[in-house]
Design a protein around this motif. Structure first.
Motif, PDB file in Angstrom:
ATOM      1  N   ALA A  30      45.191  21.203  30.231  1.00  0.00           N
ATOM      2  CA  ALA A  30      46.027  22.114  31.028  1.00  0.00           C
ATOM      3  C   ALA A  30      45.200  23.190  31.708  1.00  0.00           C
ATOM      4  N   HIS A  31      44.365  23.888  30.959  1.00  0.00           N
ATOM      5  CA  HIS A  31      43.563  24.950  31.555  1.00  0.00           C
ATOM      6  C   HIS A  31      42.465  24.404  32.478  1.00  0.00           C
ATOM      7  N   PRO A  32      41.734  23.348  32.079  1.00  0.00           N
ATOM      8  CA  PRO A  32      40.759  22.787  33.028  1.00  0.00           C
ATOM      9  C   PRO A  32      41.397  22.307  34.327  1.00  0.00           C
ATOM     10  N   LEU A  33      42.563  21.681  34.245  1.00  0.00           N
ATOM     11  CA  LEU A  33      43.224  21.178  35.443  1.00  0.00           C
ATOM     12  C   LEU A  33      43.574  22.309  36.388  1.00  0.00           C
ATOM     13  N   ASP A  34      44.015  23.407  35.838  1.00  0.00           N
ATOM     14  CA  ASP A  34      44.321  24.579  36.670  1.00  0.00           C
ATOM     15  C   ASP A  34      43.044  25.259  37.155  1.00  0.00           C
ATOM     16  N   GLY A  35      42.063  25.350  36.276  1.00  0.00           N
ATOM     17  CA  GLY A  35      40.870  26.142  36.586  1.00  0.00           C
ATOM     18  C   GLY A  35      39.973  25.545  37.639  1.00  0.00           C
ATOM     19  N   VAL A  36      39.874  24.215  37.714  1.00  0.00           N
ATOM     20  CA  VAL A  36      38.933  23.623  38.665  1.00  0.00           C
ATOM     21  C   VAL A  36      39.304  23.915  40.113  1.00  0.00           C
ATOM     22  N   ASP A  37      40.554  24.294  40.363  1.00  0.00           N
ATOM     23  CA  ASP A  37      40.969  24.670  41.712  1.00  0.00           C
ATOM     24  C   ASP A  37      41.207  26.171  41.856  1.00  0.00           C
ATOM     25  N   THR A  38      40.839  26.946  40.840  1.00  0.00           N
ATOM     26  CA  THR A  38      40.987  28.395  40.893  1.00  0.00           C
ATOM     27  C   THR A  38      39.673  29.008  41.351  1.00  0.00           C
ATOM     28  N   GLU A  39      39.640  29.401  42.616  1.00  0.00           N
ATOM     29  CA  GLU A  39      38.386  29.881  43.214  1.00  0.00           C
ATOM     30  C   GLU A  39      38.048  31.302  42.788  1.00  0.00           C
ATOM     31  N   TYR A  40      39.044  32.124  42.614  1.00  0.00           N
ATOM     32  CA  TYR A  40      38.844  33.528  42.242  1.00  0.00           C
ATOM     33  C   TYR A  40      39.679  33.869  41.016  1.00  0.00           C
ATOM     34  N   PRO A  41      39.151  34.773  40.148  1.00  0.00           N
ATOM     35  CA  PRO A  41      37.873  35.474  40.223  1.00  0.00           C
ATOM     36  C   PRO A  41      36.695  34.520  40.038  1.00  0.00           C
ATOM     37  N   HIS A  42      35.533  34.942  40.544  1.00  0.00           N
ATOM     38  CA  HIS A  42      34.380  34.069  40.498  1.00  0.00           C
ATOM     39  C   HIS A  42      33.118  34.889  40.240  1.00  0.00           C
ATOM     40  N   ALA A  43      32.245  34.340  39.383  1.00  0.00           N
ATOM     41  CA  ALA A  43      30.943  34.964  39.169  1.00  0.00           C
ATOM     42  C   ALA A  43      30.128  34.892  40.451  1.00  0.00           C
ATOM     43  N   THR A  44      29.342  35.892  40.699  1.00  0.00           N
ATOM     44  CA  THR A  44      28.642  35.989  41.983  1.00  0.00           C
ATOM     45  C   THR A  44      27.581  34.915  42.134  1.00  0.00           C
ATOM     46  N   GLY A  45      26.787  34.683  41.108  1.00  0.00           N
ATOM     47  CA  GLY A  45      25.716  33.693  41.225  1.00  0.00           C
ATOM     48  C   GLY A  45      24.594  34.198  42.109  1.00  0.00           C
ATOM     49  N   ALA A  46      23.886  33.286  42.757  1.00  0.00           N
ATOM     50  CA  ALA A  46      22.752  33.650  43.601  1.00  0.00           C
ATOM     51  C   ALA A  46      23.224  34.329  44.879  1.00  0.00           C
ATOM     52  N   ILE A  47      22.585  35.445  45.226  1.00  0.00           N
ATOM     53  CA  ILE A  47      22.871  36.169  46.465  1.00  0.00           C
ATOM     54  C   ILE A  47      21.577  36.287  47.242  1.00  0.00           C
ATOM     55  N   ASP A  48      21.621  35.939  48.500  1.00  0.00           N
ATOM     56  CA  ASP A  48      20.414  35.963  49.324  1.00  0.00           C
ATOM     57  C   ASP A  48      20.190  37.308  50.006  1.00  0.00           C
ATOM     58  N   GLY A  49      21.201  38.155  50.043  1.00  0.00           N
ATOM     59  CA  GLY A  49      21.045  39.459  50.685  1.00  0.00           C
ATOM     60  C   GLY A  49      22.375  40.166  50.784  1.00  0.00           C
ATOM     61  N   PRO A  50      22.393  41.406  51.266  1.00  0.00           N
ATOM     62  CA  PRO A  50      23.642  42.181  51.320  1.00  0.00           C
ATOM     63  C   PRO A  50      24.688  41.573  52.235  1.00  0.00           C
ATOM     64  N   GLU A  51      24.264  40.753  53.162  1.00  0.00           N
ATOM     65  CA  GLU A  51      25.216  40.127  54.075  1.00  0.00           C
ATOM     66  C   GLU A  51      25.819  38.839  53.501  1.00  0.00           C
ATOM     67  N   ASP A  52      25.349  38.426  52.325  1.00  0.00           N
ATOM     68  CA  ASP A  52      25.785  37.155  51.757  1.00  0.00           C
ATOM     69  C   ASP A  52      27.122  37.327  51.039  1.00  0.00           C
ATOM     70  N   VAL A  53      28.181  36.951  51.712  1.00  0.00           N
ATOM     71  CA  VAL A  53      29.514  36.991  51.115  1.00  0.00           C
ATOM     72  C   VAL A  53      30.150  35.600  51.229  1.00  0.00           C
ATOM     73  N   THR A  54      29.328  34.578  51.087  1.00  0.00           N
ATOM     74  CA  THR A  54      29.802  33.214  51.227  1.00  0.00           C
ATOM     75  C   THR A  54      30.832  32.889  50.153  1.00  0.00           C
ATOM     76  N   PRO A  55      31.995  32.384  50.519  1.00  0.00           N
ATOM     77  CA  PRO A  55      33.010  32.034  49.519  1.00  0.00           C
ATOM     78  C   PRO A  55      32.512  30.936  48.588  1.00  0.00           C
ATOM     79  N   PRO A  56      33.002  30.921  47.352  1.00  0.00           N
ATOM     80  CA  PRO A  56      32.564  29.897  46.391  1.00  0.00           C
ATOM     81  C   PRO A  56      32.715  28.473  46.902  1.00  0.00           C
ATOM     82  N   ARG A  57      33.791  28.165  47.636  1.00  0.00           N
ATOM     83  CA  ARG A  57      33.994  26.796  48.118  1.00  0.00           C
ATOM     84  C   ARG A  57      32.904  26.361  49.084  1.00  0.00           C
TER      85      ARG A  57
END
Length: 353
Positions: A30-57
């Motif tokens: 139940a939770h995995p099925l819901d979570g795999v399509d839940t984009e936010y909230p999301h951990a930031t991960g790698a950021i290339d610079g202050p302009e990097d606001v690329t959506p997780p998808r």
């Protein structure tokens, strides 16, 4: 927290109980099925610079949900495993349709491109879970699994290369209770290598494991957890070495590694209302359960194996009971750990070869 119906202790350890049925299968996913399509909230991960606001998808076209990449990967593992082990899963069509939508050649190419530019992203934990997912697809004799496995293969091959180049050559193990733990990831990679008959990778993992851990003794398991751990460094190591050594060698190694099994730690309590990283401790109880049970299975019958199994039962009862929280801090990942434990004797997971 939701509670599980009572089940027989021995059956729980074997991953076999009346709880595992259609309702249980739906609950596990139940939770995995819901979570795999839940984009936010999301951990930031790698950021290339202050302009990097690329959506997780856009960063991760397949594995954009579940707060972070590795949780999205092992949630897909959980979904695939449930489809394989429960042929009458009530949400089978919905799960399969979602995987079909996400797992396309174009989207996988986007994932590969990310790792071409970010060569240490998710090392080693996310890499190990991606290979676990690939192994699960390989185990399943089903046309959809074959199609999904073929589609995923470019990413699988990229991750396998990264494992060879940037994980196995490391000169020391990371003995932590979180994502950097070397032993747990080595176990998943070894299971993958054996599942897909990659003999070269299997040899490399075994060599690394022996170099890292063969001479270890007197594990400080009583000092755990050392923070917000969701893995036991000591038990993860033992769970790896039972895969690497033959039965007699492992029994001898383990008697030196953990001489006093009566000093095994008790399940860790999580206070009512605690959230965030505190829920790591729920995962710690569950992962300890499968590691204790796996080590017990690898030892000869006797008081030591019995003590380990009894501890595994205690940890499973505490951890599984608390894992089905609706708090997203835990729900985005804990079901996968429960699935790993309760189905550990299926399909090669946790089996001593």
């Amino acid at each position: 927290m939701n509670e599980l119906p009572p089940s027989d202790d021995a059956a729980l350890i074997a991953g076999r109980s009346d709880w595992i049925g259609d309702d249980a299968a739906a609950r596990l996913t139940a939770h995995p099925l819901d979570g795999v399509d839940t984009e936010y909230p999301h951990a930031t991960g790698a950021i290339d610079g202050p302009e990097d606001v690329t959506p997780p998808r856009e960063r991760h076209p397949v594995f954009y949900g579940c707060f972070d990449w590795h949780s999205a990967v092992h949630s897909h593992w959980c979904l695939v495993r449930a489809l394989r082990l429960f042929p009458d899963h009530p949400d089978r069509d919905e799960i399969a349709a979602g995987i079909d939508e996400r797992l396309t050649s174009e989207r996988v190419a986007g994932e590969v491109a990310w790792f071409e530019e970010h060569g240490t992203f998710e090392r080693p934990y996310g890499w190990a879970w991606l290979l676990a997912l690939a192994a699960e697809l390989d185990r399943w004799d089903d046309p959809r699994a074959a199609r999904w496995g073929d589609t995923l293969r470019p990413l699988e091959e990229r991750i396998r290369s990264l494992v060879r180049e940037r994980f196995l050559p490391m000169d020391r193990p990371f003995r932590v209770g979180t994502h950097g733990n070397s032993a747990f990831s080595l176990s998943l990679v070894l299971d993958h290598a054996r599942s897909v008959d990659d003999d070269a990778l299997e040899r490399s993992v075994v060599e690394t494991a022996l170099a890292f851990y063969r001479d270890d003794a007197d594990a400080p398991v009583g000092d755990e957890p050392r923070g917000w751990d969701f893995l036991s460094p000591a038990l993860a190591e033992a769970d790896l070495m039972r895969r690497v050594l033959d039965a007699d060698e492992f029994a001898a190694w383990f008697s030196e590694f953990l001489p006093e099994v009566d000093a095994l730690p008790a399940p860790v309590s999580v206070a009512d209302g605690e959230s965030g990283v505190a829920l790591h401790l729920v995962g710690l109880n569950v992962s300890r359960a499968w590691m204790l049970a796996g080590v017990a299975d690898a030892l000869p019958a006797g008081s030591r194996a019995t003590a380990l199994r009894e501890s595994a039962v205690e940890h499973a009862r505490r951890g599984v009971d608390e894992a089905f929280t609706d708090d997203y801090d835990g729900s985005h990942w804990l079901s996968s750990f429960v699935c790993y434990h309760l189905t550990r004797n299926e399909g090669g997971i946790g089996i001593v070869e």
